[in-house]
Design an enzyme around this catalytic site. Structure first.
Site, PDB file in Angstrom:
ATOM      1  N   TYR A  12       0.792  -1.231   0.000  1.00 42.99           N
ATOM      2  CA  TYR A  12       0.000   0.000   0.000  1.00 42.99           C
ATOM      3  C   TYR A  12       0.825   1.282   0.000  1.00 42.99           C
ATOM      4  O   TYR A  12       0.266   2.352  -0.176  1.00 42.99           O
ATOM      5  CB  TYR A  12      -0.940   0.010   1.211  1.00 42.99           C
ATOM      6  N   ASP A  72      -3.510 -18.428   1.997  1.00 45.71           N
ATOM      7  CA  ASP A  72      -4.448 -19.240   1.199  1.00 45.71           C
ATOM      8  C   ASP A  72      -5.153 -20.263   2.089  1.00 45.71           C
ATOM      9  O   ASP A  72      -6.374 -20.453   2.008  1.00 45.71           O
ATOM     10  CB  ASP A  72      -3.746 -19.900   0.003  1.00 45.71           C
ATOM     11  N   ASP A  99      -6.630  -6.805   3.748  1.00 45.21           N
ATOM     12  CA  ASP A  99      -7.681  -6.266   2.880  1.00 45.21           C
ATOM     13  C   ASP A  99      -8.508  -7.409   2.309  1.00 45.21           C
ATOM     14  O   ASP A  99      -9.741  -7.387   2.328  1.00 45.21           O
ATOM     15  CB  ASP A  99      -7.034  -5.463   1.745  1.00 45.21           C
ATOM     16  N   ASP A 134     -12.689  -9.008   3.503  1.00 49.12           N
ATOM     17  CA  ASP A 134     -13.895  -9.105   2.665  1.00 49.12           C
ATOM     18  C   ASP A 134     -14.502 -10.499   2.815  1.00 49.12           C
ATOM     19  O   ASP A 134     -15.724 -10.655   2.895  1.00 49.12           O
ATOM     20  CB  ASP A 134     -13.577  -8.829   1.182  1.00 49.12           C
TER      21      ASP A 134
HETATM   22  C1  IPM Z   1     -10.715  -1.308   2.502  1.00 46.31           C
HETATM   23  C2  IPM Z   1     -10.777  -0.871   1.052  1.00 46.31           C
HETATM   24  C3  IPM Z   1      -9.590   0.051   0.771  1.00 46.31           C
HETATM   25  C4  IPM Z   1      -8.302  -0.754   1.036  1.00 46.31           C
HETATM   26  C5  IPM Z   1      -9.569   0.671  -0.632  1.00 46.31           C
HETATM   27  C6  IPM Z   1     -10.841   1.449  -0.922  1.00 46.31           C
HETATM   28  C7  IPM Z   1      -8.355   1.549  -0.856  1.00 46.31           C
HETATM   29  O1  IPM Z   1     -10.792  -1.984   0.219  1.00 46.31           O
HETATM   30  O2  IPM Z   1     -10.815  -0.421   3.379  1.00 46.31           O
HETATM   31  O3  IPM Z   1     -10.586  -2.505   2.755  1.00 46.31           O
HETATM   32  O4  IPM Z   1      -7.831  -1.476   0.138  1.00 46.31           O
HETATM   33  O5  IPM Z   1      -7.774  -0.661   2.133  1.00 46.31           O
HETATM   34 MG    MG Z   2     -10.973  -3.823   1.276  1.00 48.93          MG
END
Ligand code: IPM
Ligand code: MG
Length: 349
Positions: free
Chosen positions: A135, A220, A244, A248
């Site tokens: 990042y 993984d 990240d 999700d």
């Molecule tokens: C998150 C989002 C951000 C990240 C993006 C929007 C830059 O996916 O907060 O997880 O990758 O950190």
């Molecule tokens: Mg994210």
């Protein structure tokens, strides 16, 4: 007096933040605490109007607040990366919010896509390092646009950056006092430099926490275990990029983006709380988005802002009550509108 900076941001961000503020008003009355709100218009609309992502002096101004409450950043008319890097990552980095804290918790009454798993099985926290790794935007192009093009993007890990994150995770695992198990998620078999550093620091800090058990998963395998046996996890600590991705996945197993909250935390400075889903352009302005993730982020804000832990618990409890009344956690399928859900939470306080 709790001084909160509010950035509604893009897409559905302002709508869900409005519901969070409704809940804040209710919980502040109940617990008799005072707060001020200062609104900032950072986001895609402002960028398209003025051409700047963050105005001069914005970061310094934000330092004066106790916390930042953020909706979402990301706009369909702005090229990818401009707002994300210019606003979201800029604030995370400049305010040194080096922890991205993302609880994964299945509430009673929420449909879990993993049948046979219940609230006792899905209750862990991901501590995502938030200021380093892929990042940092270090790298570049050579011979761009030709067939000799080379692009690099550097995965950066520093001793200080890894150590403070790992230490935060050990402290949190001890404080949660649940299974007292901290799992490092990385890829030491391939990323033999950056993640070797993570591995060494993790084991070094572990010696100071003999009461905390430790484990290690390749990323993984972690994705597999999160779906197969999420009950294995208590606290996970992981570098930024993997954090990240796996959060999700975590959001999905707890019922969806509609309920997934996060905090960008600087333990000694100004932190920023947000629903972890994006700006959801296709639902913008329709009053259908689920505000519970933003309301959960508000609870995190209260919990981390000193003496308001009881208020935070009350907001969480109200969310748990309201969750049971929704048909689904997905936008447009809740059986209620965004504003109705916010009002239901505020009223159950
Ligand atoms: C998150 C989002 C951000 C990240 C993006 C929007 C830059 O996916 O907060 O997880 O990758 O950190
Ligand atoms: Mg994210």
């Amino acid at each position: 007096m709790l001084k909160i900076a509010v950035i509604g941001g893009d897409g559905t961000g302002p709508e869900v933040v409005a519901e969070g503020l409704k809940v804040l008003d209710a919980v502040a009355k109940k617990h008799r605490f005072q707060y001020t709100l200062t609104r900032f218009d950072f986001g895609g609309a402002r960028y398209l109007r003025t051409g700047d992502v963050l105005p001069e002096g914005a970061v310094e101004e934000l330092r004066a607040f106790d916390a930042i409450y953020l909706g979402a950043i990301g706009h369909p008319d702005v090229p990818p990366g401009v707002l994300e890097k210019g606003i979201l990552l800029e604030l995370r980095f400049r305010l040194d919010q080096y922890i991205n804290l993302r609880p994964v918790k299945l509430y009673e009454g929420v449909d879990c896509p993993l049948k046979d798993k219940g609230p006792a099985d899905i209750d862990f926290v991901v501590v995502r390092e938030n200021t380093e790794d892929l990042y940092v935007g270090s790298g570049g192009f050579a011979h761009k646009g030709t067939d000799m093009e080379v692009a690099t993007q550097i995965m950066l890990a520093t001793y200080v950056g890894v150590e403070r994150c790992v230490r935060y995770a050990f402290e949190l695992t001890r404080k949660r006092n649940r299974r007292k198990l901290l799992t490092l998620v990385a890829k030491t078999n391939v990323l033999t430099f950056a993640h070797d550093l993570w591995w060494r620091v993790f084991n070094q800090v572990a010696k100071e926490y003999p009461d905390v058990k430790t484990d290690y998963n390749h990323v993984d395998a972690c994705c597999m275990w999160m779906v197969k046996s999420p009950e294995l996890y208590d606290v996970i600590v992981t570098p930024n990029m993997f954090g990240d991705i796996i959060t999700d996945l975590g959001a999905m197993i707890q019922g969806g983006m509609g309920i997934a909250s996060g905090g960008n935390i600087n333990p000694g400075g100004v932190s920023m709380y947000e629903p972890i889903g994006g700006s959801a352009p296709k639902y913008t302005g329709k009053n259908v988005i689920n505000p519970l993730a933003a309301i959960g982020a508000l609870a995190m804000l209260l919990r981390h802002s000193g003496k308001l832990a009881q208020a935070a618990d009350d907001v969480d409890a109200a969310v748990m009550k309201v969750v049971k009344r929704l048909k689904s956690l997905s936008a447009g399928k809740m059986g209620y509108s965004t504003t109705e859900v916010g009002t239901m939470v505020a009223e159950s306080l």
